[in-house]
Design a protein around this motif. Sequence first.
Motif, PDB file in Angstrom:
ATOM      1  N   VAL A   1      39.769  35.414  36.625  1.00  0.00           N
ATOM      2  CA  VAL A   1      38.877  36.255  35.817  1.00  0.00           C
ATOM      3  C   VAL A   1      37.710  36.744  36.677  1.00  0.00           C
ATOM      4  O   VAL A   1      37.354  37.925  36.659  1.00  0.00           O
ATOM      5  CB  VAL A   1      38.377  35.500  34.569  1.00  0.00           C
ATOM      6  N   GLY A   2      37.121  35.830  37.447  1.00  0.00           N
ATOM      7  CA  GLY A   2      36.029  36.220  38.338  1.00  0.00           C
ATOM      8  C   GLY A   2      36.476  37.250  39.362  1.00  0.00           C
ATOM      9  O   GLY A   2      35.756  38.215  39.647  1.00  0.00           O
ATOM     10  N   SER A   3      37.668  37.055  39.895  1.00  0.00           N
ATOM     11  CA  SER A   3      38.207  37.997  40.877  1.00  0.00           C
ATOM     12  C   SER A   3      38.448  39.364  40.248  1.00  0.00           C
ATOM     13  O   SER A   3      38.151  40.392  40.862  1.00  0.00           O
ATOM     14  CB  SER A   3      39.511  37.457  41.467  1.00  0.00           C
ATOM     15  N   GLU A   4      38.961  39.382  39.038  1.00  0.00           N
ATOM     16  CA  GLU A   4      39.204  40.658  38.361  1.00  0.00           C
ATOM     17  C   GLU A   4      37.897  41.395  38.124  1.00  0.00           C
ATOM     18  O   GLU A   4      37.801  42.600  38.383  1.00  0.00           O
ATOM     19  CB  GLU A   4      39.940  40.443  37.042  1.00  0.00           C
ATOM     20  N   LEU A   5      36.877  40.684  37.670  1.00  0.00           N
ATOM     21  CA  LEU A   5      35.577  41.320  37.467  1.00  0.00           C
ATOM     22  C   LEU A   5      35.015  41.847  38.784  1.00  0.00           C
ATOM     23  O   LEU A   5      34.468  42.948  38.836  1.00  0.00           O
ATOM     24  CB  LEU A   5      34.600  40.329  36.814  1.00  0.00           C
ATOM     25  N   TRP A   6      35.168  41.061  39.845  1.00  0.00           N
ATOM     26  CA  TRP A   6      34.714  41.493  41.175  1.00  0.00           C
ATOM     27  C   TRP A   6      35.399  42.800  41.569  1.00  0.00           C
ATOM     28  O   TRP A   6      34.755  43.735  42.039  1.00  0.00           O
ATOM     29  CB  TRP A   6      35.017  40.390  42.190  1.00  0.00           C
ATOM     30  N   GLN A   7      36.718  42.862  41.375  1.00  0.00           N
ATOM     31  CA  GLN A   7      37.478  44.050  41.762  1.00  0.00           C
ATOM     32  C   GLN A   7      37.094  45.256  40.919  1.00  0.00           C
ATOM     33  O   GLN A   7      36.994  46.377  41.418  1.00  0.00           O
ATOM     34  CB  GLN A   7      38.980  43.788  41.670  1.00  0.00           C
TER      35      GLN A   7
ATOM     36  N   PRO B   1      43.629  41.094  39.829  1.00  0.00           N
ATOM     37  CA  PRO B   1      42.738  40.099  40.444  1.00  0.00           C
ATOM     38  C   PRO B   1      43.007  39.866  41.927  1.00  0.00           C
ATOM     39  O   PRO B   1      42.134  39.403  42.645  1.00  0.00           O
ATOM     40  CB  PRO B   1      43.014  38.821  39.658  1.00  0.00           C
ATOM     41  N   LEU B   2      44.201  40.176  42.387  1.00  0.00           N
ATOM     42  CA  LEU B   2      44.535  39.953  43.797  1.00  0.00           C
ATOM     43  C   LEU B   2      44.346  41.193  44.659  1.00  0.00           C
ATOM     44  O   LEU B   2      44.592  41.147  45.858  1.00  0.00           O
ATOM     45  CB  LEU B   2      45.971  39.428  43.906  1.00  0.00           C
ATOM     46  N   CYS B   3      43.921  42.303  44.043  1.00  0.00           N
ATOM     47  CA  CYS B   3      43.629  43.500  44.826  1.00  0.00           C
ATOM     48  C   CYS B   3      42.595  43.148  45.888  1.00  0.00           C
ATOM     49  O   CYS B   3      41.671  42.387  45.631  1.00  0.00           O
ATOM     50  CB  CYS B   3      43.088  44.626  43.941  1.00  0.00           C
ATOM     51  N   GLY B   4      42.779  43.704  47.044  1.00  0.00           N
ATOM     52  CA  GLY B   4      41.884  43.399  48.153  1.00  0.00           C
ATOM     53  C   GLY B   4      42.397  42.264  49.013  1.00  0.00           C
ATOM     54  O   GLY B   4      41.843  41.983  50.063  1.00  0.00           O
ATOM     55  N   GLY B   5      43.482  41.609  48.584  1.00  0.00           N
ATOM     56  CA  GLY B   5      44.037  40.509  49.369  1.00  0.00           C
ATOM     57  C   GLY B   5      44.522  40.956  50.730  1.00  0.00           C
ATOM     58  O   GLY B   5      44.262  40.303  51.742  1.00  0.00           O
ATOM     59  N   THR B   6      45.194  42.087  50.788  1.00  0.00           N
ATOM     60  CA  THR B   6      45.641  42.614  52.070  1.00  0.00           C
ATOM     61  C   THR B   6      44.433  43.039  52.905  1.00  0.00           C
ATOM     62  O   THR B   6      44.387  42.792  54.107  1.00  0.00           O
ATOM     63  CB  THR B   6      46.591  43.811  51.864  1.00  0.00           C
TER      64      THR B   6
END
Length: 114
Positions: free
Chosen positions: A99-105, A38-43
Amino acid sequence: MLRAAAMAVAAVGVAWIHRAGDPGVLCPLRALTGIPCPLCGGTTVFIEFGSGRPAQAVLANPVALAGAIGIAVAPLGLGGRWWALQPKTRAWMLGAALVGSELWQLVRLGVLRV
């Protein structure tokens, strides 16, 4: 305000470092399995923001960007509102965001097709 300024300087620094030498995928889960966390894309949020591309930062991970903004403005009194919520409410909000972030990724990186 100092916190927001420090975060902006860090974003510009990360963008500069990334331009100097792309380290590739930093997420251990994604590197090992190909599945983003879910935190992928944070960097990438900080790289894009520091490069002056806020729209691309939002697309990389809107939840990470919202979290960073929340941390930056928390000292202005908004953090108190968060802690005033019931623990169960905070847990549900964080869970829904993850959960929303994981689906987005999963969609963003082509693991899920919509």
